[in-house]
Design a protein around this motif. Structure first.
Motif, mmCIF file in Angstrom:
data_model
loop_
_atom_site.group_PDB
_atom_site.id
_atom_site.type_symbol
_atom_site.label_atom_id
_atom_site.label_comp_id
_atom_site.label_asym_id
_atom_site.label_seq_id
_atom_site.Cartn_x
_atom_site.Cartn_y
_atom_site.Cartn_z
ATOM 1 N N UNK A 170 0.725 -1.169 0.197
ATOM 2 C CA UNK A 170 -0.221 0.064 0.414
ATOM 3 C C UNK A 170 1.321 1.235 -0.295
ATOM 4 N N UNK A 171 2.006 0.654 0.679
ATOM 5 C CA UNK A 171 2.649 2.117 0.900
ATOM 6 C C UNK A 171 3.191 2.641 -0.767
ATOM 7 N N UNK A 172 3.751 1.351 -1.520
ATOM 8 C CA UNK A 172 4.364 1.705 -2.803
ATOM 9 C C UNK A 172 3.658 2.365 -3.147
ATOM 10 N N UNK A 173 2.174 2.060 -3.867
ATOM 11 C CA UNK A 173 1.082 2.639 -4.185
ATOM 12 C C UNK A 173 0.644 3.456 -3.642
ATOM 13 N N UNK A 174 1.185 4.250 -1.987
ATOM 14 C CA UNK A 174 0.826 5.800 -2.411
ATOM 15 C C UNK A 174 2.355 6.517 -2.810
ATOM 16 N N UNK A 175 3.132 5.978 -2.675
ATOM 17 C CA UNK A 175 4.482 6.820 -3.309
ATOM 18 C C UNK A 175 3.905 6.914 -4.601
ATOM 19 N N UNK A 197 8.591 3.092 -15.695
ATOM 20 C CA UNK A 197 9.002 2.915 -14.378
ATOM 21 C C UNK A 197 7.703 2.695 -13.050
ATOM 22 N N UNK A 198 6.430 4.213 -13.783
ATOM 23 C CA UNK A 198 5.316 3.561 -13.357
ATOM 24 C C UNK A 198 4.831 2.286 -13.458
ATOM 25 N N UNK A 199 4.826 1.818 -14.612
ATOM 26 C CA UNK A 199 4.954 0.918 -15.026
ATOM 27 C C UNK A 199 5.412 -0.211 -14.409
ATOM 28 N N UNK A 200 6.281 -0.586 -14.437
ATOM 29 C CA UNK A 200 7.203 -1.588 -13.662
ATOM 30 C C UNK A 200 7.097 -1.687 -12.211
ATOM 31 N N UNK A 201 6.883 -0.500 -11.902
ATOM 32 C CA UNK A 201 6.592 -0.526 -10.207
ATOM 33 C C UNK A 201 5.131 -1.013 -10.362
ATOM 34 N N UNK A 202 4.341 -0.878 -11.339
ATOM 35 C CA UNK A 202 2.661 -1.743 -10.726
ATOM 36 C C UNK A 202 2.515 -2.874 -11.153
ATOM 37 N N UNK A 203 3.420 -2.889 -12.590
ATOM 38 C CA UNK A 203 4.197 -5.021 -11.876
ATOM 39 C C UNK A 203 4.367 -6.011 -11.185
ATOM 40 N N UNK A 409 -5.609 -2.385 -10.177
ATOM 41 C CA UNK A 409 -3.834 -2.206 -10.642
ATOM 42 C C UNK A 409 -3.595 -2.109 -11.986
ATOM 43 N N UNK A 410 -4.576 -3.139 -12.836
ATOM 44 C CA UNK A 410 -4.690 -4.018 -13.959
ATOM 45 C C UNK A 410 -4.949 -2.307 -15.204
ATOM 46 N N UNK A 411 -6.297 -2.145 -14.372
ATOM 47 C CA UNK A 411 -7.024 -1.147 -14.648
ATOM 48 C C UNK A 411 -6.415 0.541 -14.458
ATOM 49 N N UNK A 412 -4.739 0.703 -14.265
ATOM 50 C CA UNK A 412 -4.490 1.588 -14.248
ATOM 51 C C UNK A 412 -3.544 1.405 -14.815
ATOM 52 N N UNK A 413 -2.738 -0.068 -15.695
ATOM 53 C CA UNK A 413 -1.808 -0.616 -16.151
ATOM 54 C C UNK A 413 -2.722 -0.153 -17.282
ATOM 55 N N UNK A 414 -4.132 -0.513 -17.745
ATOM 56 C CA UNK A 414 -4.577 -0.577 -18.984
ATOM 57 C C UNK A 414 -4.614 1.067 -19.563
ATOM 58 N N UNK A 415 -5.134 2.095 -18.004
ATOM 59 C CA UNK A 415 -5.003 3.674 -18.473
ATOM 60 C C UNK A 415 -3.589 4.024 -19.064
ATOM 61 N N UNK A 416 -2.322 3.405 -18.413
ATOM 62 C CA UNK A 416 -1.258 3.957 -18.967
ATOM 63 C C UNK A 416 -1.219 3.750 -20.570
ATOM 64 N N UNK A 417 -1.487 2.336 -20.590
ATOM 65 C CA UNK A 417 -0.993 1.518 -21.980
ATOM 66 C C UNK A 417 -1.968 2.693 -23.287
#
Ligand code: GDP
Length: 460
Positions: A170-175, A197-203, A409-417
């Motif tokens: 959760x803290x990593x997500x908050x960062x 970097x964001x994508x890798x972090x989320x992954x 989290x998967x949706x965040x990735x999709x949004x980025x993509x």
């Protein structure tokens, strides 16, 4: 949550199991502002004993008006914040049995304490920041554990082994959220966001979420256990099999009273999994229709079970009766147990081709129980179970929240993509953070609390 929340009312409850004529000690517990004054009004500690925290006093519980002695007891004082609830806690260690503890509880209530709701001591421990929600759930699981392994994961949970990685995620997500929001607020002043970097972090977060999620099935099995039905014609050796199994070294047996007259239930532990065995063997009808009734009862028991042990007599082999029993349960998970193997070998070609799991036993000679347990565990592990990691096994509530986090989290990735604006990224990321926070209780709603703590017993 770290501030101690002063609860106005002092609560009281019997903290030990109430079983008539059993248990040598019964504990009545008080927690709250008035715990000490209530205890002083009831407890007479002779001599120079000091009312100090974390000391045990010896004395008598007396009725404050009549001075009648209710019990000779020990009193344990744990003053805030060094107590289970972080409030003042007093425990009366009375003699066991129902009468002394109930009388002492009654006196506490007469002196102004309120009868505690199920889990209310633990709720206070949570609200006062002493434990998080996963620890609170572990306490309930430890109390209800039906196998050493189930209790082991509960203790691990109690030590924060689940809360720790979840909090970290959760803290990593908050960062990451802070990084994105900074770009929204101060776009001009900051270097552009590195999407990779964001994508890798989320992954990386997603992989950990999935790893924790994969413990859910094992957790579910360890907590709720497995229902196994032994079915088959009369005299094939069903009750002998259950007896042999219960006597085997690995089995921890608890006799449960049968819930119906037709099915006998026993509690065993197989490979750490609590196994409830439904046995139709007790049926000894003298009616003509005995076979028919046996078939019907087997069918009912089988449909209540996760796994069926269809037992046959090796000497007699597969008969028309077996077909009758098998047909209605053919779609369910079945292990064929060939019992009385000491007497002969059946004609294997008569067995239905669908039956893949076959175990040979001789209940009379205590043989084949090992193989039977292996087959049961194998059939369970086929259901996509990962190797047991007994440090951690999440429960259904935690799994549901974690699944929500995963989807978000998967949706965040999709949004980025899809190159959507930064505002969109934050929406789903916030949902993931919310879901993770619900697991530990950093973010929580009243209804979730109610659901968790209603499952507790009174006095916990
Ligand atoms: P159920 O009606 O299916 O529960 O069968 P029981 O367990 O009552 O067994 C019926 C009879 O078979 C009893 O006389 C048992 O002693 C006998 N029996 C059970 N298992 C075995 C076995 O493995 N070998 C031999 N030889 N006899 C067995």
């Amino acid at each position: 949550m770290s501030e101690t929340v002063i609860q106005r009312e002092t609560i009281a409850a019997i903290a030990t199991a109430i079983v008539p004529q059993q248990g040598s000690i019964g504990i009545v517990r008080l927690s709250g502002q008035n715990a000490l004054s209530i205890a002083r009004s009831l407890f007479d500690a002779p001599g120079q004993q000091k009312w100090q925290s974390h000391r045990i006093l010896y004395g008598f519980i007396r009725h404050p008006q009549t001075q009648q002695t209710i019990d000779e007891a020990l009193l344990l004082l744990m003053l805030a914040p060094r107590s289970y609830t972080r409030e003042d806690v007093v425990e009366f260690h009375c003699h066991g049995g129902i009468i002394p503890v109930q009388q002492v509880l009654q006196l506490c209530l007469e002196q102004g304490a309120k009868l505690a709701q199920p889990g209310e001591f633990t709720i206070r421990a949570f609200l006062n920041g002493r434990i998080d929600l996963t620890q609170a759930e572990s306490i309930a699981e430890l109390v209800g554990a039906r196998s050493p392994q189930a209790s082991q994961i509960a203790v691990a949970g109690l030590q924060g082994k689940l809360a720790q990685p979840i909090r970290q995620l959760r803290h990593t997500c908050l960062d990451i959220l802070a990084e994105i929001e900074a770009r929204i607020d101060f776009e001009e002043d900051l270097p552009p966001l590195d999407e990779n970097v964001i994508s890798q972090g989320l992954e990386a977060i997603l992989r950990q979420v999935e790893a924790i999620l994969s413990t859910a099935d094992q957790g579910e099995l360890l907590r709720t256990g497995l229902k196994v039905a032994i079915v088959g014609r009369p005299n094939v050796g069903k009750s002998s099999l259950l007896n042999a199994w219960s006597r085997s070294d690995r089995a921890i047996v608890t006799d449960l009273p049968g819930t119906t007259r037709d099915v006998v239930e026993s509690q065993l532990v197989v490979g750490g999994i609590p196994v409830q065995v439904l046995d139709t063997a007790g049926i000894r009808d003298t009616m003509d229709q005995v076979e028919k009734i046996g078939v019907e009862r087997s069918r009912v028991a089988a449909h209540q079970a996760d796994l069926i042990l269809l037992t046959i007599d090796a000497q007699v082999g597969w008969t028309i009766e077996e077909t009758e029993i098998y047909q209605p349960i053919a779609h369910l998970p079945v292990i064929l147990v060939i019992n009385k193997i000491d007497l002969g070998t059946p004609d294997f070609s008569l067995f239905p081709a669908q039956i893949k799991e076959i175990v040979k036993t001789s209940a009379a000679q205590n043989q084949g129980i090992d193989g039977l347990e292996k087959a049961i565990l194998a059939s369970v592990h086929q259901g996509n179970l990962k190797a047991a990691n007994l440090d951690l096994a999440i429960n259904q509530r935690q799994a549901a929240a974690l699944t929500r986090a995963k989807i978000a989290l998967q949706q965040v990735q999709e949004t980025i993509n899809n190159q959507l604006p930064l505002d969109f990224w934050t929406i789903d990321l916030r949902s993931a953070i919310q879901a993770l926070g619900e697991i530990t209780g950093e973010e929580i709603t009243e209804s979730v609390l109610e659901r968790i703590f209603s499952r507790f017993c009174i006095g916990k």
